[in-house]
Structure formats: structure tokens, C-alpha cells
Design an enzyme around this catalytic site. Sequence first.
Site, PDB file in Angstrom:
ATOM      1  N   ASP A   1      -6.086 -11.884  -2.541  1.00 22.22           N
ATOM      2  CA  ASP A   1      -6.915 -10.736  -2.214  1.00 22.22           C
ATOM      3  C   ASP A   1      -7.832 -11.137  -1.055  1.00 22.22           C
ATOM      4  O   ASP A   1      -7.899 -12.305  -0.655  1.00 22.22           O
ATOM      5  CB  ASP A   1      -7.703 -10.264  -3.451  1.00 22.22           C
ATOM      6  CG  ASP A   1      -8.118  -8.807  -3.318  1.00 22.22           C
ATOM      7  OD1 ASP A   1      -8.349  -8.163  -4.352  1.00 22.22           O
ATOM      8  OD2 ASP A   1      -8.194  -8.309  -2.173  1.00 22.22           O
TER       9      ASP A   1
HETATM   10  C1  GLC Z   1      -9.744  -5.418  -1.401  1.00 24.44           C
HETATM   11  C2  GLC Z   1      -9.172  -5.090  -2.774  1.00 24.44           C
HETATM   12  C3  GLC Z   1      -7.674  -5.043  -2.813  1.00 24.44           C
HETATM   13  C4  GLC Z   1      -7.150  -4.528  -1.492  1.00 24.44           C
HETATM   14  C5  GLC Z   1      -7.486  -5.565  -0.428  1.00 24.44           C
HETATM   15  C6  GLC Z   1      -7.023  -5.126   0.974  1.00 24.44           C
HETATM   16  O1  GLC Z   1     -10.791  -6.341  -1.527  1.00 24.44           O
HETATM   17  O2  GLC Z   1      -9.599  -5.910  -3.855  1.00 24.44           O
HETATM   18  O3  GLC Z   1      -7.303  -4.201  -3.923  1.00 24.44           O
HETATM   19  O4  GLC Z   1      -5.740  -4.346  -1.570  1.00 24.44           O
HETATM   20  O5  GLC Z   1      -8.857  -5.870  -0.387  1.00 24.44           O
HETATM   21  O6  GLC Z   1      -7.754  -4.009   1.373  1.00 24.44           O
END
Ligand code: GLC
Length: 710
Positions: free
Chosen positions: A255
Site C-alpha cells: 500500500d
Molecule cells: C491508499 C489506500 C489504498 C489505495 C492506495 C492507492 O492509501 O490505502 O486502498 O489503493 O493508497 O491509492
Amino acid sequence: MTLEEKVDQLIQLAVPFFEGASDAGQITGPMASLGITEQTVHNAGSVLGMAGAQETINVQRAHLERNRLGIPLLMMADIVHGFKTIFPVPLAIGCSWDLELAERSAEIAAKEAAVSGVHVTFAPMVDLVRDPRWGRVMESTGEDPYLNAEFGRAFVRGFQGADLAGDPDRVAACVKHFAAYGAAEAGRDYNTVDLSERQLREFYLPAYKAALDEGCEMVMTSFNTVEGVPSTGNAKLMRNLLREEWGFDGVLISDWGAVKELIPHGVAADEAEAALKSLKAGVDIEMMTACYTHHLADLIGKGEVEEALLDEAVLRILQLKEKLGLFDNPYRAADPEREKEIVFSAEHREAARELARKSSVLLKNDGLLPLKPSQRIAVIGPFSRSGDLLGPWSWTGSSDAVVRLSEAIRGKLSDPASLTVADGCGIESVTEEQLAEAVEAARNADAIVLALGENSDMSGEAGCRADIRLPEAQLELIRRVRRLGKPFAAVLFNGRPLDLHGVFEEANAVLEAWFPGSEGGLAIADLLFGDVNPSGRLTMSFPFSVGQVPVYYNAFNTGRPQGAPDAQVRYVSQYLDIPNEPLLPFGFGLSYTAFEYGQAELSSDTMTPDRPLTVTVRVTNAGSTAGVETVQLYVRDLSGEVVRPVKELKDYRQVTLQPGESQVVRFEIREEQLRYYHSDLSHSSDAGTFHAFVGSNSRDNAVLPFRLAK
Ligand code: GLC
């Protein structure tokens, strides 16, 4: 590929880093501190947050001119509940219990995203949720492992289709957040998760496994710890369980920033150790930090990590690009002309309206609803004229195109000019003038619709609330309007189960609209006037108050349950000041008609692994309106080797019944549905006593005892 090129294939950067993007060069905030070279950008393997056919074509073309080997970028983005046509938030979609429509919503989202140049979506999010203080409950389909697994499968089918390589109008799916992100302590985002492995496997892991069994191409790590180790650096969870035990050989992406966050978590002294632990755990792509870029080559040179691990990661990324056909056509489905006809089409909007109708849940109705076109209606509240119906993760949608609730209601009236509209208050602020205007608007109305709720930024990522009531300004508005003594229906636009003190008792009717998406205003008006009969059923409990949370239906009984035969008055598991039960349980939802259940019956009182049981029950529409009833089957194991939930959803049927029509609904109970994780983590069923329950929700149902013999 050189060592540097291999390492840089593992970094994922946001759009502003790439030439050809409309915001190229606008590298601000944490992005500006990444400390990467131009060469790294040219070697990068993927980009996140890409959208728009021409823009993605421009970025890909510019990239291919600068990438020595001509390796195309993977274009990834969060297409969670729609691209331009925004569907209800996933928690709402869950309340539809309609897997086909859920799959259709993902298929449409994929088609709109693919023609706009997206290759991969960061969805479905299948995290089990039990705590409505957590902002991201809106992204989940709820508190039940079985239902979340079924929806996870449906979303993957919709996004990827049956032939991802051959069907460019689909996108690769990325199930998230692995694992158990929804169990964050105190409902506070990014907070600690500490569960037994048994609990993890029993409740939290099934939905991820189901998505992977359905062929989901990618997995995203979660920010939280699991058994004391952050997921992103957790080799036991990722390499041992996900990759070796489950056999997942697809791309694992961190993430946002989660690799580098091993440092504040306190399990990595620096970026080098963060990179080492993440690669050893099996993380292929590092999202938006550069620990791999900065340190992997050096770690390999010093023999601290095998280059083979790097090669594995690179190969998985290249294999995904190959599966998407990007080496043959780096632009895949991106097509500015087709984009114009496909994106936000009337057909797609109609599907969004249909799903919004099915996702809303009628929580209370003393007969005020459905409204009549001849009535003088007042629509009052911060959502009466708001376009904020799309909810979190709708960045590619447009609230400008949303038909406001008041206008949708106006369109239902015999005399449209008779409608009165007033804001009454803001989401969290109110003035005497606003209240006075609201009271004046309500004064001559036959019926009042109070359009209330949360801003979409009061839920979603990092949108956690400790007090989950409606904001005080709106509670004051309710009090003022109520003094008129006129009937009112509350329509709620929100991303979580709320504490409905100050609303539920006061209103004559309560319709939970969630964030219903692009066509939400129209869909809610369809429901308010009975053009469609509400059929939604809650997939997450509404607490009596926040003091109860986490509160969920599939809980353990404890040794001192309230109401047990020999229960004492005081020394039982209870509160002194509130009930144990939620205000509204999992599976709950009302209709404009009345469904009656006959006596449920079992085919036998004993089953064996070879002889399943059949459960039958006659359901009758005893009212005057056609409707859809979701008949639910639960089971309880009364003789487990470990404690077992007081109920577990095992199956359900949605039956459409005309007035007076009845239907015999049949379920099968099979031995494999009775299996669970034992204390030694073996997964099996035990002979013994069980109860089956059939009914309209997790609370109101008939009990049917049976035995499993082996
Ligand atoms: C965010 C979220 C995740 C998302 C990623 C890209 O922090 O936790 O669900 O897909 O970043 O935007």
C-alpha cells in the site's frame, strides 16, 4: 535487464512524475522527498492514479521513448465503485445482496476505466469490518465472511471477466488489504491489529482467498500489523501463507508508502532494512516510496539478499504486463473516440440507478412511506440539494452530474411547483436563519423529507469518527422540525452505520441511502414514492450506541450470556446502561409489503457427510405490493472444539413475490459448510448438535435443531 533496471521495475510512482501527464512535474509534498533520479522514472514499472485515454496514451508513448528496453508501464488506479459512472459505495452494494448486479457494476467500471487507459484497479477491498468508527467500512461489503467472499468473487469476475488477455475492456483486479485491515483497534485507521491466527483464518482471510480462487491477479498489503509484524514485511503472512500455502504467484504490491512505514512501525532501522524485509516477505511493487530503488542493488551486492528474489519480483511484474498484452499493444483499450461513447453512458447510468435502488435499506416506516405525488412535500436538510452522493473513492466521477434529491422528488410530484426546499443547516453547522427557513418550508407541507448525513470525507480512508451520531447541527434541525408535529422521513447519506440517537425514534420513517452514487438522487426518489419497493438488507449492524462497538451478529455466546436459563440479574455479560443488542441487526431491512414465513422444516434431524439436509420454508407476500425478500439461512454449532458464533450465515435466496404469491424456498446444509478452524488450525467439522435458523434477518428466525453424525 541491468540490475538497476530490474530494481526500478519494482517502483510505482504517481502520475506527476511522468512526461505526457497533464500534471507532469507537479511533484509536491511527500512525493518531492522521494529522492529518485530521472533514470528511475524512465525505468519505472508502473504508475498509479492514471485516468483518461489520451493522457495515458501520451504518458505511455513518452515512457517507451525513454525506456531502454521498451518495457511498457502498468497503469493502475483506484476504481473501487465505478469510474465515471459511480455506483453506490461497496457497503451499500453489499446491502443489495445482489451478486449479479455487483458483478455488473464491476464490469461497467472496468469497461469505462479500460477505455480510459487503466490496466489494473486497486479493488475489490474485502476487509471484514465490525467497527463503524473506522472510516473505511464504506469500502467493505460488511461483517460476514461468507457474504464478503461471495461479493469478492463477483467483483473479480466483473473487473477481469473470463479472459483478461483477450478482452481489453476488462482490467486486472487487486484484492486488498491483505490482511485484516478492518480489525484496526478502536476503529482508528492504520492502528494495530492483533488477532489469533485462528480468528484471522476463520473470519478475516476467507474473502481474500475467495477473490484469489476467482483468479484475482494482484494483492495489496495492508498498513496494519498482523501478529506484531506489519503486513508489508510479514514473511509468515505473505511468503508462507499467501504464496506457499495458497499458491499465489501473482503480483503483490505494497500500500502507499507501506514499505518505508516499517520504520515508524519500529521493525526496520532504516530504508535498507525496510527494503530487505519487504522483498523477503514477497512484496513485488513498492508504492510511492523508494526503499527498493535506493538500497536493493547494494543489498544484493553485499549478499544480504539473493538476486533471485529480485528476479522473481521482476518476472511477476513482466508476466502481468504480458497477460495484459502490453508488449504487443502498450495502449491496450485506451481510445479517446470510444471513450466518449462508453464512459457515463445512459446504459451504465441506468445500471447504477438500479443498484442504488437495491442498495438502500428501509430501516423504519410507520406508514408515512411511500409518499404520494399529490402530497405537498418539503425536502429539508444539507443533502436536499447536495451533489455529494458519490462517497469516498469517486475521484474519477463528477458530483456536478448528480441529480439532486430535491429535483428528483420534484419530478415525482403532480404539481412540481408545490415542492418546498430548504437546507435547514450545514453538515456540521447551523444558524437560526437556516432553522427558521426550514420550519417555514415545512409549515405547509403534508410530509417532510429530511435529507441528512455525513460529508463523504467523514468516512473513507483516515475518515474515522469516535462519535458516530449525526452532527449536532442536524440533530437540532430534527428537533426544530419535529416541533411542528408533522410526519417526516429521514433519508440518510453516510458511509458507515450510525448511532441513530436523535433520529430513529423521532422519525416516522428512516431510509438508509448510504452514498448511492451518480444516480442516487433519482433512485432514492424512486424508493420514496414506491415506484420501487425497498429490498436492501443490512450487511453491517447498526449499533445502539458507539459504546457497543465492535458489535456484530456472528459473535461468541460467552459463559454468561444474558437470558440464559440460570442467568443472574447482574452477573452476566451486559452493560448497566444500554442493551447488548444492536439497534438494527445484520440482515435487517423493511419493505412496503409484508412477508410471512411458514413453518420451516428439515428433511431429517440428522445429517452425515454423505447425506446433506434440506431446509424448506414457505414465504408469502401477505401485502399489497410486489417485493423482493432475502431469505437467510444461518447455522450454529453447539458443540465445537473451540467456541463457535451464535449464528453464521451459510446461504440465502432472493425471491420476488407478487401480492398474495408464495414460494417454497429450499436450502441444502452440507457437511463442508460446518467446517471450522480448530485450536490446532485444522479445518474440519465435528459430529454433534447444531441449530439451523431461517428467516428475514440474523435476529428474527425459526430454530431447527439437527445433528451431524460421522
Ligand atoms: C491508499 C489506500 C489504498 C489505495 C492506495 C492507492 O492509501 O490505502 O486502498 O489503493 O493508497 O491509492
